[in-house]
Write an enzyme that holds these catalytic residues in place. Structure first.
Site, PDB file in Angstrom:
ATOM      1  N   GLN A  69       0.902  -1.327   0.097  1.00 54.51           N
ATOM      2  CA  GLN A  69      -0.034  -0.091   0.096  1.00 54.51           C
ATOM      3  C   GLN A  69       0.827   1.143  -0.056  1.00 54.51           C
ATOM      4  OE1 GLN A  69      -3.610  -0.531   3.132  1.00 54.51           O
ATOM      5  NE2 GLN A  69      -1.566  -1.992   3.476  1.00 54.51           N
TER       6      GLN A  69
ATOM      7  N   HIS B 245      -1.568   1.334  -4.340  1.00 51.04           N
ATOM      8  CA  HIS B 245      -1.967   2.614  -3.972  1.00 51.04           C
ATOM      9  C   HIS B 245      -1.066   3.739  -4.865  1.00 51.04           C
ATOM     10  CE1 HIS B 245      -4.135   1.648  -0.069  1.00 51.04           C
ATOM     11  NE2 HIS B 245      -4.891   1.288  -1.079  1.00 51.04           N
TER      12      HIS B 245
END
Ligand code: OAD
Length: 239
Positions: free
Chosen positions: A96, A114
């Site tokens: 992430q 992300h």
């Protein structure tokens, strides 16, 4: 074939969060003194925030991109890269994190669900452009020459994370799922442990403290990512 806690392990999926980079000196989001304690994510990390106050959003991500130049990967990043290089089966790393510390720690495969600080998007021509430089509302796209159309290549709240099909396929076939340094608050990543459990995988969480999803894991290894990941990788490569 590798035996781990009495199971045969061929395919590992590893999910990392901000906690894996904390000991390199990058602030996490939700720990005390975290990024979201100083800023409301709704003022920074949404398309609406960018439309409302682009300069604030540019400044936030420019500062974070610049900070990468003064930090280095830690033992946890390097241990995961070693696992990817030496494990006889498959090790799929999904993060992430938008920093580049996994790559600089030696990982050759990293799935940035992300986005990445060192990438910017052109809203005019849809190109993703690698850069470590600041951008602002007057920056020119090196691909199409358009002015004022660049934005950080970060998946904001309300946007769809990257590579979800690929990640789901890896989860469906993994036999070991490891989550490192993530609070288990943000979906879809927080739900990956459930996908792995459905696949019959063993699940291990590494975290300094109890997370929102600790109860879903077979095993929690509580402590610093640097210590716990190094030990876990030693065990997985011991066979
Ligand atoms: P969080 O800040 O929510 O959580 C960090 C986790 O790491 C916490 O559970 C800490 O206990 C743990 N931690 C901190 N230091 C650690 C250490 N040295 N060793 C082990 N664990 C440690 O960060 P994420 O879960 O990554 O999204 O946050 C998920 C997403 O929320 C981010 O990708 C970001 C954010 O909003 C976007 O910006 C789109």
């Amino acid at each position: 074939m590798t035996q781990f806690n009495g199971r045969t392990v061929n395919r590992i999926v590893i999910l990392t969060g901000a906690g894996v980079s904390a000991e390199s000196g990058l602030a996490t989001f939700r720990d005390s003194d975290g990024l979201w304690e100083k800023h409301d994510p709704m003022d920074i990390a949404t398309p609406e925030a960018f439309a409302r106050d682009p300069d604030l959003v540019y400044r936030f991500y420019n500062a974070r991109r610049n900070q990468l130049k003064s930090v280095s990967p830690n033992v946890a990043h390097r241990s995961l890269a070693r696992l990817q290089a030496e494990f006889p089966g498959e090790v799929f790393l999904v993060t992430q994190n938008v920093d580049d510390l996994h790559e600089r720690g030696g990982s050759v495969q990293v799935c940035h669900m992300h986005g990445e600080l060192n990438s910017v998007l052109c809203k005019a021509c849809s190109s993703a452009i690698r850069t470590s430089k600041d951008i602002d509302g007057h920056s020119t796209c090196p691909e199409c020459g358009g002015s004022g159309k660049l934005r950080p290549d970060i998946v904001w709240f309300g946007e769809i994370p990257y590579h979800m099909g690929k990640i789901e396929r890896r989860l469906e076939t993994c036999d070991l799922f490891i989550a490192v340094g993530t609070s288990g608050v943000v979906y879809p990543a927080a739900g990956f442990v459930q996908g792995a459990l459905l696949a019959g995988a063993m699940t291990v969480e590494v975290n300094r403290e109890v997370s929102e999803v600790t109860g879903s894991f077979h095993q929690q290894r509580q402590g610093l990512a640097t210590d716990q990941v190094r030990n876990l990788v030693e065990e997985l490569l011991a066979d």
